[in-house]
Design a protein around this motif. Structure first.
Motif, PDB file in Angstrom:
ATOM      1  N   THR A   1       0.853  -1.091  -0.058  1.00  0.00           N
ATOM      2  CA  THR A   1      -0.144  -0.070  -0.037  1.00  0.00           C
ATOM      3  C   THR A   1       0.972   1.326   0.115  1.00  0.00           C
ATOM      4  OG1 THR A   1      -0.283  -0.022   2.312  1.00  0.00           O
ATOM      5  CG2 THR A   1      -1.892  -1.197   1.117  1.00  0.00           C
ATOM      6  N   ASP A   2       0.190   2.348  -0.102  1.00  0.00           N
ATOM      7  CA  ASP A   2       1.082   3.564  -0.288  1.00  0.00           C
ATOM      8  C   ASP A   2       0.980   4.344   1.360  1.00  0.00           C
ATOM      9  OD1 ASP A   2      -1.747   4.165  -0.520  1.00  0.00           O
ATOM     10  OD2 ASP A   2      -1.392   6.000  -1.384  1.00  0.00           O
ATOM     11  N   CYS A   3       1.959   4.811   1.913  1.00  0.00           N
ATOM     12  CA  CYS A   3       2.103   5.444   3.243  1.00  0.00           C
ATOM     13  C   CYS A   3       1.179   6.585   3.178  1.00  0.00           C
ATOM     14  CB  CYS A   3       3.684   5.596   3.308  1.00  0.00           C
ATOM     15  SG  CYS A   3       3.905   6.306   5.094  1.00  0.00           S
ATOM     16  N   SER A   4       0.561   6.580   4.192  1.00  0.00           N
ATOM     17  CA  SER A   4      -0.291   7.925   4.483  1.00  0.00           C
ATOM     18  C   SER A   4       0.384   9.147   4.702  1.00  0.00           C
ATOM     19  CB  SER A   4      -1.277   7.549   5.506  1.00  0.00           C
ATOM     20  OG  SER A   4      -0.639   7.259   6.739  1.00  0.00           O
ATOM     21  N   TYR A   5       1.684   8.988   5.066  1.00  0.00           N
ATOM     22  CA  TYR A   5       2.496  10.279   5.428  1.00  0.00           C
ATOM     23  C   TYR A   5       3.408  10.892   4.594  1.00  0.00           C
ATOM     24  CZ  TYR A   5       5.292  13.241   8.502  1.00  0.00           C
ATOM     25  OH  TYR A   5       5.895  14.157   9.042  1.00  0.00           O
ATOM     26  N   CYS A   6       4.138   9.594   3.656  1.00  0.00           N
ATOM     27  CA  CYS A   6       5.021  10.388   2.727  1.00  0.00           C
ATOM     28  C   CYS A   6       4.708   9.875   1.349  1.00  0.00           C
ATOM     29  CB  CYS A   6       6.387   9.784   3.063  1.00  0.00           C
ATOM     30  SG  CYS A   6       6.570   7.954   2.782  1.00  0.00           S
ATOM     31  N   GLY A   7       3.409   8.917   1.357  1.00  0.00           N
ATOM     32  CA  GLY A   7       3.156   8.545  -0.136  1.00  0.00           C
ATOM     33  C   GLY A   7       4.023   7.403  -1.132  1.00  0.00           C
ATOM     34  N   GLU A   8       5.051   6.944  -0.011  1.00  0.00           N
ATOM     35  CA  GLU A   8       6.063   5.873  -0.702  1.00  0.00           C
ATOM     36  C   GLU A   8       5.271   4.500  -0.497  1.00  0.00           C
ATOM     37  OE1 GLU A   8       8.767   5.853  -2.121  1.00  0.00           O
ATOM     38  OE2 GLU A   8       9.269   8.077  -2.256  1.00  0.00           O
ATOM     39  N   MET A   9       5.449   3.413  -1.481  1.00  0.00           N
ATOM     40  CA  MET A   9       5.067   2.341  -1.421  1.00  0.00           C
ATOM     41  C   MET A   9       5.493   1.309  -0.316  1.00  0.00           C
ATOM     42  SD  MET A   9       2.783   2.343  -3.758  1.00  0.00           S
ATOM     43  CE  MET A   9       2.159   0.616  -4.117  1.00  0.00           C
ATOM     44  N   MET A  10       4.737   0.852   0.619  1.00  0.00           N
ATOM     45  CA  MET A  10       5.083   0.138   1.707  1.00  0.00           C
ATOM     46  C   MET A  10       4.449  -1.282   2.028  1.00  0.00           C
ATOM     47  SD  MET A  10       3.672   2.524   4.830  1.00  0.00           S
ATOM     48  CE  MET A  10       3.374   1.023   6.001  1.00  0.00           C
ATOM     49  N   VAL A  11       4.888  -2.240   2.746  1.00  0.00           N
ATOM     50  CA  VAL A  11       4.134  -3.458   3.062  1.00  0.00           C
ATOM     51  C   VAL A  11       3.241  -3.155   4.263  1.00  0.00           C
ATOM     52  CG1 VAL A  11       4.421  -5.779   3.728  1.00  0.00           C
ATOM     53  CG2 VAL A  11       6.371  -4.714   2.428  1.00  0.00           C
ATOM     54  N   SER A  12       1.970  -3.546   3.997  1.00  0.00           N
ATOM     55  CA  SER A  12       0.869  -3.262   5.013  1.00  0.00           C
ATOM     56  C   SER A  12       1.413  -3.908   6.377  1.00  0.00           C
ATOM     57  CB  SER A  12      -0.461  -4.126   4.592  1.00  0.00           C
ATOM     58  OG  SER A  12      -0.790  -3.490   3.358  1.00  0.00           O
ATOM     59  N   HIS A  13       0.821  -3.069   7.469  1.00  0.00           N
ATOM     60  CA  HIS A  13       1.050  -3.310   8.879  1.00  0.00           C
ATOM     61  C   HIS A  13       2.492  -3.275   9.222  1.00  0.00           C
ATOM     62  CE1 HIS A  13      -2.970  -5.234   7.751  1.00  0.00           C
ATOM     63  NE2 HIS A  13      -3.230  -4.288   8.897  1.00  0.00           N
TER      64      HIS A  13
END
Length: 61
Positions: free
Chosen positions: A28-40
């Motif tokens: 998903t995308d990070c809600s803070y910086c917008g980068e793609m990251m693994v959930s949880h």
């Protein structure tokens, strides 16, 4: 010690192991910086999780 009375067939063995497959991690995308990251997980880029700063990310030069 208990011993099996009959040989376990290939289909029975494979049915039992049907849940052992690896799943694809949701990205998903990070809600803070917008980068793609693994959930949880904590974002590797900014160090935030659920809107809170967990660690200070290092700046790459």
């Amino acid at each position: 010690m208990a011993h099996p009375k009959r040989k376990t067939s290939k289909s029975k063995k494979r049915m039992r192991r049907s849940h052992h497959a690896l799943r694809i991690q949701e990205i998903t995308d990070c809600s803070y910086c917008g980068e793609m990251m693994v959930s949880h997980r904590v974002c590797k880029h900014c160090g935030h999780y659920k809107g809170q700063s967990v660690f200070k990310a290092t700046e790459e030069a």
